[in-house]
Design a protein around this motif. Structure first.
Motif, short mmCIF file in Angstrom:
data_model
loop_
_atom_site.label_atom_id
_atom_site.label_comp_id
_atom_site.label_asym_id
_atom_site.label_seq_id
_atom_site.Cartn_x
_atom_site.Cartn_y
_atom_site.Cartn_z
N ILE A 15 -48.01 -72.86 -33.67
CA ILE A 15 -47.80 -71.51 -33.14
C ILE A 15 -47.72 -71.55 -31.62
O ILE A 15 -46.87 -70.89 -31.00
N LEU A 16 -48.60 -72.35 -31.01
CA LEU A 16 -48.58 -72.50 -29.55
C LEU A 16 -47.25 -73.09 -29.08
O LEU A 16 -46.65 -72.60 -28.12
N LEU A 17 -46.78 -74.11 -29.78
CA LEU A 17 -45.51 -74.73 -29.41
C LEU A 17 -44.35 -73.75 -29.56
O LEU A 17 -43.42 -73.73 -28.75
N LEU A 18 -44.40 -72.92 -30.60
CA LEU A 18 -43.34 -71.93 -30.82
C LEU A 18 -43.33 -70.90 -29.69
O LEU A 18 -42.26 -70.48 -29.22
N LEU A 19 -44.51 -70.49 -29.26
CA LEU A 19 -44.59 -69.55 -28.14
C LEU A 19 -44.06 -70.18 -26.86
O LEU A 19 -43.33 -69.53 -26.09
N LEU A 20 -44.40 -71.44 -26.64
CA LEU A 20 -43.92 -72.14 -25.46
C LEU A 20 -42.41 -72.32 -25.50
O LEU A 20 -41.74 -72.29 -24.47
N TYR A 21 -41.87 -72.50 -26.70
CA TYR A 21 -40.43 -72.63 -26.87
C TYR A 21 -39.72 -71.37 -26.38
O TYR A 21 -38.62 -71.45 -25.80
N ARG A 22 -40.34 -70.22 -26.60
CA ARG A 22 -39.73 -68.95 -26.19
C ARG A 22 -39.96 -68.65 -24.71
O ARG A 22 -39.29 -67.80 -24.13
N ILE A 23 -40.94 -69.35 -24.10
CA ILE A 23 -41.31 -69.03 -22.72
C ILE A 23 -40.79 -70.05 -21.72
O ILE A 23 -40.23 -69.69 -20.69
N LEU A 24 -40.98 -71.35 -22.04
CA LEU A 24 -40.68 -72.40 -21.08
C LEU A 24 -39.21 -72.80 -21.10
O LEU A 24 -38.57 -72.83 -22.15
N PRO A 25 -38.66 -73.15 -19.94
CA PRO A 25 -37.29 -73.72 -19.88
C PRO A 25 -37.34 -75.21 -20.20
O PRO A 25 -37.63 -76.03 -19.32
N LEU A 26 -37.08 -75.57 -21.43
CA LEU A 26 -37.23 -76.96 -21.87
C LEU A 26 -35.92 -77.73 -21.69
O LEU A 26 -35.31 -78.18 -22.65
N ASP A 27 -35.52 -77.87 -20.42
CA ASP A 27 -34.25 -78.53 -20.16
C ASP A 27 -34.37 -79.62 -19.09
O ASP A 27 -33.37 -80.01 -18.49
N SER A 28 -35.56 -80.13 -18.88
CA SER A 28 -35.74 -81.23 -17.94
C SER A 28 -35.30 -82.54 -18.58
O SER A 28 -35.10 -82.62 -19.79
N THR A 29 -35.17 -83.57 -17.76
CA THR A 29 -34.75 -84.88 -18.28
C THR A 29 -35.75 -85.41 -19.29
O THR A 29 -35.37 -85.92 -20.36
N ASN A 51 -37.39 -79.36 -27.14
CA ASN A 51 -37.08 -78.01 -27.61
C ASN A 51 -37.07 -77.92 -29.13
O ASN A 51 -37.52 -76.93 -29.72
N ALA A 52 -36.56 -78.97 -29.80
CA ALA A 52 -36.51 -78.96 -31.26
C ALA A 52 -37.91 -79.11 -31.86
O ALA A 52 -38.20 -78.52 -32.91
N ILE A 53 -38.76 -79.92 -31.24
CA ILE A 53 -40.14 -80.05 -31.73
C ILE A 53 -40.84 -78.69 -31.68
O ILE A 53 -41.46 -78.25 -32.64
N PHE A 54 -40.74 -78.03 -30.54
CA PHE A 54 -41.39 -76.74 -30.37
C PHE A 54 -40.83 -75.71 -31.34
O PHE A 54 -41.54 -74.86 -31.85
N LYS A 55 -39.53 -75.79 -31.59
CA LYS A 55 -38.85 -74.79 -32.41
C LYS A 55 -39.13 -74.96 -33.90
O LYS A 55 -39.26 -73.97 -34.64
N TYR A 56 -39.25 -76.22 -34.37
CA TYR A 56 -39.29 -76.47 -35.81
C TYR A 56 -40.63 -76.98 -36.34
O TYR A 56 -40.79 -77.09 -37.56
N PHE A 57 -41.58 -77.29 -35.49
CA PHE A 57 -42.81 -77.92 -35.96
C PHE A 57 -43.57 -77.03 -36.95
O PHE A 57 -44.22 -77.51 -37.87
N HIS A 58 -43.49 -75.72 -36.79
CA HIS A 58 -44.22 -74.82 -37.69
C HIS A 58 -43.71 -74.93 -39.12
O HIS A 58 -44.49 -74.78 -40.07
#
Length: 346
Positions: free
Chosen positions: A160-174, A182-189
């Protein structure tokens, strides 16, 4: 939440390989629609519908199969599991993915490594990372009776924490791109809920067998599908997640309801089970076989807008690609060394 007992045994699901095979077919279906046509996206209504639950179902099944009620969770045994996962899911992906980049694109290995999508090969890497998170939490909890009883709750809170971070953080760094964060945060739940379904499989099956529950799930899925296609609003991601869960439950319930058809005694069951046992082979190889530039077919699907016709055309192409992958896989498997490092076989 009841404590986990090491004496509880999870029943063997006879049709799980067939379900995996069906999901792999959906993946190929989606990639043909995405990469074969000039529009470069999900052009058909069915394609957009499958997209809502295709990857959620894959991660759900992976979590369902991955979860173990008991077993040896010593550090040495976990390290053996990690080494096996690294060889099966990481080494084979790096080798085949790099080969694809140099043969079929103008990219380089560095482009492959620093791409979040890995030119399509992100799934096995992300799934590996999910397994590693699961192993880490299980090992940390195993030495504490209270934590061990609630390790699934810890994983759920983390997802749930990762999903919230997926919606908040810009996960586009190298670094984020290298690990496809981004996929881990989006699909881990979905992976974690799959483990919950496996742990409480009796209750999960009660839901699948309950006509009222399933009618409600189907109704919610239809409503979500309508909202997603005709409305655009800030909270739409919640609706998309809801559609993902409803879709995967419907598919799982379908295979459970008609499990006799997908039994190894039936021809169609043997076919789907064989595909299910070779999902990694198909996933690694299918990008090489996806047809490109089907401009005329693209226009036909868009103009006719006939769900049955569009499904028939794309599914036939998908079946041809899957058959081609299985043939190539069979050739590679002639060599135990080649199959071990290219396809991750034991």
């Amino acid at each position: 939440m009841q404590p986990i007992s090491s004496t509880i045994k999870k029943p063997r699901i006879q049709y799980i390989d067939a379900l995996r095979g069906f999901t792999m077919l959906l993946v190929v279906f989606a990639h043909i629609e995405t990469f074969s046509f000039e529009s470069g996206g999900m052009t058909t209504f069915l394609g957009r519908t499958f997209q809502l639950f295709r990857m959620p179902l894959f991660f759900f099944i992976s979590g369902f199969i991955a979860y173990k009620l008991d077993g040896d969770w010593s550090l040495s045994q976990c390290w053996n599991l990690v080494k096996k996962k690294l060889r099966v899911q990481l080494i084979s992906t790096l080798i085949i993915g790099t080969l694809f980049v140099y043969v079929c694109t103008d990219g380089t290995f560095l482009d492959f490594l620093c791409s979040s999508s890995k030119y399509g090969y992100w799934f096995t890497i992300v799934l590996l990372e999910m397994f590693l998170i699961y192993y880490l939490v299980r090992v940390l909890c195993i030495r504490n009776k209270i934590l061990n009883n609630y390790h699934l709750v810890i994983l759920l809170l983390l997802s749930i924490l990762l999903l919230l971070l997926y919606r908040i953080l810009p996960l586009d760094s190298t670094v984020a791109n290298i690990f496809s964060t981004n996929a881990i945060f989006k699909y881990f739940h979905y992976f974690v809920i799959g483990m919950f379904a496996s742990r409480y499989v009796g209750k999960f099956f009660d839901i699948l067998d309950n006509g009222v529950w399933m009618a409600s799930v189907l109704s919610v899925f239809i409503i979500c599908l309508y909202v997603i296609n005709y409305f655009n609003f800030p909270g739409q991601f919640i609706v998309i997640c809801g559609a993902g869960y409803c879709g995967l439950v419907i598919v799982f319930a379908f295979f459970r309801r008609y499990q006799v058809i997908f039994d190894s005694e039936k021809h169609i069951g043997r076919v789907f089970q064989f595909i299910g046992k070779r999902t990694l082979d198909i996933y690694l190889l299918h990008y090489f076989l996806i047809p490109k530039g089907l401009k005329s077919l693209d226009g036909l699907l868009v103009e006719i807008s006939n769900p049955l016709l569009e499904f028939t055309i794309v599914i036939l192409l998908s079946i041809l690609v899957v058959v081609g992958c299985l043939l190539i896989s069979s050739v590679i498997r002639i060599s135990s060394v080649a199959s071990r490092y290219l396809l991750g076989t034991n």
